[in-house]
Scaffold this motif. Structure first.
Motif, short mmCIF file in Angstrom:
data_model
loop_
_atom_site.label_atom_id
_atom_site.label_comp_id
_atom_site.label_asym_id
_atom_site.label_seq_id
_atom_site.Cartn_x
_atom_site.Cartn_y
_atom_site.Cartn_z
N VAL A 196 0.84 -1.18 0.00
CA VAL A 196 0.00 0.00 0.00
C VAL A 196 0.88 1.24 0.00
O VAL A 196 2.06 1.19 0.34
N GLY A 197 0.28 2.32 -0.39
CA GLY A 197 1.01 3.59 -0.45
C GLY A 197 0.18 4.57 -1.24
O GLY A 197 -0.69 4.16 -2.00
N SER A 209 3.23 -4.35 3.16
CA SER A 209 4.37 -3.42 3.14
C SER A 209 3.87 -2.05 2.71
O SER A 209 2.99 -1.94 1.87
N VAL A 210 4.47 -1.03 3.30
CA VAL A 210 4.03 0.34 3.01
C VAL A 210 5.14 1.08 2.28
O VAL A 210 6.30 1.04 2.70
N ARG A 231 6.29 4.89 0.84
CA ARG A 231 5.98 6.31 0.90
C ARG A 231 7.09 7.09 0.22
O ARG A 231 8.26 6.89 0.54
N THR A 253 7.17 -3.18 6.98
CA THR A 253 6.35 -4.33 6.64
C THR A 253 5.73 -4.84 7.94
O THR A 253 6.41 -4.90 8.96
N LEU A 268 -1.49 1.76 9.35
CA LEU A 268 -1.09 1.75 7.93
C LEU A 268 -1.27 3.14 7.32
O LEU A 268 -0.39 3.63 6.60
N MET A 297 1.51 5.48 5.65
CA MET A 297 1.41 5.90 4.25
C MET A 297 1.54 7.40 4.08
O MET A 297 2.14 7.87 3.13
N ASP A 302 -5.47 7.70 -3.80
CA ASP A 302 -5.01 7.29 -2.47
C ASP A 302 -5.74 8.06 -1.38
O ASP A 302 -6.43 9.04 -1.63
#
Lengths: 520, 322
Positions: free
Chosen positions: A64-65, A239-240, A242, A249, A260, A264, A453
């Motif tokens: 994600v991000g 896992s993030v 940015r 993670t 999260l 992010m 996002d």
């Protein structure tokens, strides 16, 4: 060491001890793919900054991000579409180059992209076997392939015909075909990029079942999504990313939404659904028993300061209704009233001149002129107002574009950058900017936050509030129930082209509304 | 963060297009210098005038063609319209009509042919390639029928004289390029209509949903392209003193080539007025130089082809690196 330093970079975002993130990053010997200090630079711009990530065999690993965080870059690196600028890639304990798509496919790495990349004019079966056709004496075995493809689709639990031309399917169904294609041929590692963006609920359920089955077969699934609930439903680890950096993670059961999101965007989001109560003003737009292609007998009213939400599944007739109100498609019966006066909106120009703006469903296909500059896109609806005699007032043209770029915080080096070079969230801001620039009174937003996002979402919602305060009214079309539920003052539910329910006070539960939309 | 804030690329679209135009001018100058050294006959007033006359007709066709290509279309009929226009203008003049009236009627006829193309595209849903290919063959046929396959000689001396005379030392035919190019530049680069053309070529649906009348822009683009071809037809009739339906054979391809060399993208939404102009004169100079150097005309064609590949290839590289 690298992992630790990344986590210490996380100055304010998370209080998680660095050791935990590290433990999650470097696992046991069941690692199938490891990225060490992976880097990608485009000229001066670093799209991915020395990231270290490990993927285990048979896990569902969500990434994600925010838009522009480096997710697309990561996918392209993993599938060999682009070549890394630094770092190493280790596959099954062996260092690999991974510099061409063929190398990725040979290793067993496949991807399902957000936009369907298949041959639209070929059959489903032909697409599934493209590049791997079965032949006898050099002749295509069409019937065998169709039969085999049908079996594959059935086995995967997709209810799709193998012998139809791809073009006749919905985008969601095409996405499933792409998934079927990618999960064949000894795939060991498969990447899904926002796979549910265009899927209906049923299709998404079919897809999730397939993903779980792939996992059970020992395939590693990388799942990229903006939808947190999907991440929590499916993933083992997340896992993030940015700003091009891997910031951590987590095991899915050791984290939550809030953590999260703060990873992010590096700030806490107290309220995504920014909503202010504004007293309603005069009636702006009214439809009386409006019918047209794809919808029947729709009567709604929109007042200044109000958000009217249209909820329903994709294909329920909401977008078609919006297109008819905007003059894109003809109505067959019924009336449209503008400020209580009947009006004839026979083309888009008339709608625009009245003060109606439409931010359409598909940014790429309907919303933007992608290969033209940002400033051009922002000014396209208002060139009429920019003429000084026969020629354009270029100073005013520049000023208007720069103003929207500044007001909306569109992240671009210049108004002359092409719209195609922007991330999804910034593209959506361009679409919105062009109508703010025009100064409409009624804004129709059709799925404004798809592929956007969470940070940009919040910005868009704050923008809604600003528009309402300035006396505008908003029609918000969305397939994402929490969004319309929280934001709409009046919520209408569409099913199969009909208006099947309305509420003004959030008295009914999400489940009730969903049931109404599905028709159970 | 360990990394400094990344500096943003400040290179812009306009700079690129300007640089590209500059490169093309540089190439043109280079060819001229090379030819001046290689043959004493090149840098003579007579030859330069001749070159300007040769290049001016393709240049005007290329400007019109560029409007169409920017909308992501193509106009294959311009060569045939040139030939047909020579017949029409010659026939009208020989029938005793005043020259100015004959010219006006010819230009209007050109405009109407363009509108017919747009009608086929907008109303009948035909691809631009097909509808303009159809008029390419039919117009030649109609022209040949009207003249019974023969040539109409124009006996009006003033009409013929125009193409041979100069004004301020520059051939009249080249002045025609300026008369066409200046309004074309204003139209494409400075007016809202130009913006709309790019919008239609980039994404017609997005243009439509922004209030642009896509059919209107298609009519304008094809109308202007065909009218440019009719202007060239009148110029050619004056230069040769005859009307003949077979004139201008293959000129549509030269116009497209000039446009593409000048940086126009066949995918639409990329192009300018000055680029195709320079492109046309690069082609004309090469052909002129090859004639002076007694290069086999077969070679000229090969050189032209190779040049198209090289220039467009470099243009692609430039775009990719953006």
């Amino acid at each position: 060491m690298r992992g630790v330093s990344h986590l210490t970079d996380l100055s304010s975002g998370s209080a998680q001890p660095a050791s935990q993130g590290n433990a999650a990053t470097v696992g046991g010997d069941d690692i199938i793919l490891e990225l060490r200090d992976l880097e990608k630079r485009y000229g001066h711009i670093q799209a991915l900054k020395r990231s270290t990530l490990a993927f285990r065999r048979g896990e569902i690993h969500a990434i994600v991000g925010e838009n522009g965080a480096g997710k697309s870059t990561l996918i392209k690196l993993l599938t060999g579409v682009i070549r890394r600028s630094g770092g190493t890639i280790v596959w099954n304990g062996q260092e690999v180059d991974l510099s061409t798509p063929n190398e990725a496919i040979a290793l067993g790495i496949n991807a399902v992209h957000q936009e369907v990349v298949l041959c639209r004019h070929l059959s489903v079966a032909a697409n599934i076997f493209l590049g791997d056709e079965s032949t006898k004496f050099g002749l295509l075995q069409r019937r065998d392939m169709t039969r085999a493809a049908q079996k594959i689709l059935d086995d995967m639990g997709f209810s799709l015909p193998a012998d139809v031309i791809l073009d006749t399917l919905t985008i969601g169904q095409q996405q499933l075909v792409a998934t079927a294609r990618a999960s064949l041929r000894g795939t060991k590692f498969i990447i899904f990029d926002e796979p549910t963006a265009y899927l209906t609920r049923q299709e998404a359920t079919q897809l999730f079942a397939l993903i779980r089955r792939l996992k059970a077969e020992g395939v590693t699934v990388v799942y990229i999504s903006h939808r947190m609930e999907e991440v929590f439903e499916l993933a083992d680890r997340v896992s993030v990313l940015r700003d091009g950096t891997h910031v951590g993670t987590r095991n899915i059961d050791e984290t939550d939404d809030a953590e999260l999101v703060s990873l992010m965007i590096n700030r806490t989001l107290d309220q995504i659904y920014h909503k202010e109560q504004i007293p309603f003003g005069k009636t702006l737009l009214e439809t009386c028993n409006l019918s047209g292609k794809g919808f029947t007998d729709i009567s709604i009213t929109l007042r200044a300061g109000e958000i009217v939400g249209l909820y329903g599944l994709i294909g329920a007739g909401r977008s078609e209704f919006a297109l008819s109100v905007f003059g894109r498609n003809p109505k067959t019966s019924g009336d449209i009233l503008w400020k209580e006066q009947p009006v004839d909106i026979s083309n888009e120009r008339k709608a625009i001149d009245l003060g109606i703006a439409l931010a359409p469903e598909s940014r790429r296909d309907q919303g933007l002129n992608l290969n033209l500059p940002i400033g051009f896109n922002i000014n396209l609806p208002v060139y009429d107002q920019l003429m000084a005699g026969p020629i354009i007032d270029h100073g005013e043209e520049r000023r208007r574009a720069d103003q929207q770029i500044k007001d909306l915080g569109i992240k671009t080096p210049s108004r002359r950058s092409l719209a195609s070079s922007m991330s999804g969230g910034n593209q959506q801001k361009i679409v919105i900017g062009k109508w703010l620039n025009h100064g409409a009174e009624v804004f129709i937003f059709d799925e404004p936050t798809v592929g956007v996002d969470v940070g940009t979402k919040a910005e868009i919602y704050r923008l809604f509030a600003k528009l309402l305060k300035n006396g505008a009214g908003i029609i918000l079309i969305s397939s994402y129930l929490p969004e319309v539920y929280e934001l709409a003052d009046t919520l209408h539910v569409f099913r199969e082209g009909h208006l099947v329910g309305s509420q003004t006070d959030r008295e009914r539960s999400h489940e009730d509304i969903l049931a109404e939309a599905i028709g159970v | 963060m360990t990394t400094e804030i990344t500096p943003t690329t400040t290179k812009t679209r306009r700079n690129f297009s300007f640089l590209f135009a500059l490169t093309l001018v540089g190439l043109l100058v280079l060819i001229c210098v090379a030819l001046s050294i290689a043959t004493p006959n090149f840098a003579t007033g007579n030859n330069i005038s001749n070159l300007l006359r040769q290049g001016s007709m393709i240049a005007i066709l290329a400007i019109g063609q560029t409007f169409v290509i920017i909308t992501a279309g193509i106009d294959l009929s311009v060569g045939a319209i040139v030939g047909f226009s020579t017949v029409v203008v010659a026939g009208l003049i020989q029938s005793g009509m005043p020259v100015y009236l004959a010219i006006i009627i010819t230009l209007i006829m050109g405009l109407l042919i363009g509108f017919f193309h747009a009608f086929g595209i907008v109303k009948m849903g035909l691809p631009p390639f097909i509808i303009t290919l159809a008029t390419l063959t039919s117009l030649r046929g109609i022209g040949l029928l009207m003249t019974n396959g023969s040539t109409i000689n124009i006996t009006d001396a003033s009409f013929n004289q125009f193409s041979r005379e100069s004004f301020l030392g520059v051939p009249n035919l080249f002045w025609m390029v300026i008369i066409v190019a200046v309004p074309a530049f204003v139209f494409l680069h400075l007016s809202k209509w130009g913006r709309y053309l790019y919008a239609v070529g980039s994404n017609p649906e997005a243009a439509r949903l922004s209030g642009v009348s896509v059919p209107k822009m298609i009519y304008i683009a094809y109308g202007l392209s065909a009218m440019c071809a009719a202007i060239v037809g009148v110029m050619l009739a004056a230069r040769l003193g005859v009307g003949n339906a077979t004139q201008g054979e293959g000129w549509e391809l030269q116009a497209i080539a000039s446009s593409v060399i000048g940086g126009t993208s066949l995918f639409g939404a990329v192009g300018s007025v000055h680029g195709p102009l320079i492109g046309a004169f690069i082609l004309a100079t090469i052909s002129n130089g090859a004639n002076l150097l007694n290069v086999n005309s077969f070679w000229q064609r090969i050189i032209t082809g190779a040049l198209i590949i090289i220039i467009v290839f470099f243009d692609q590289l430039r775009r990719r690196n953006r």
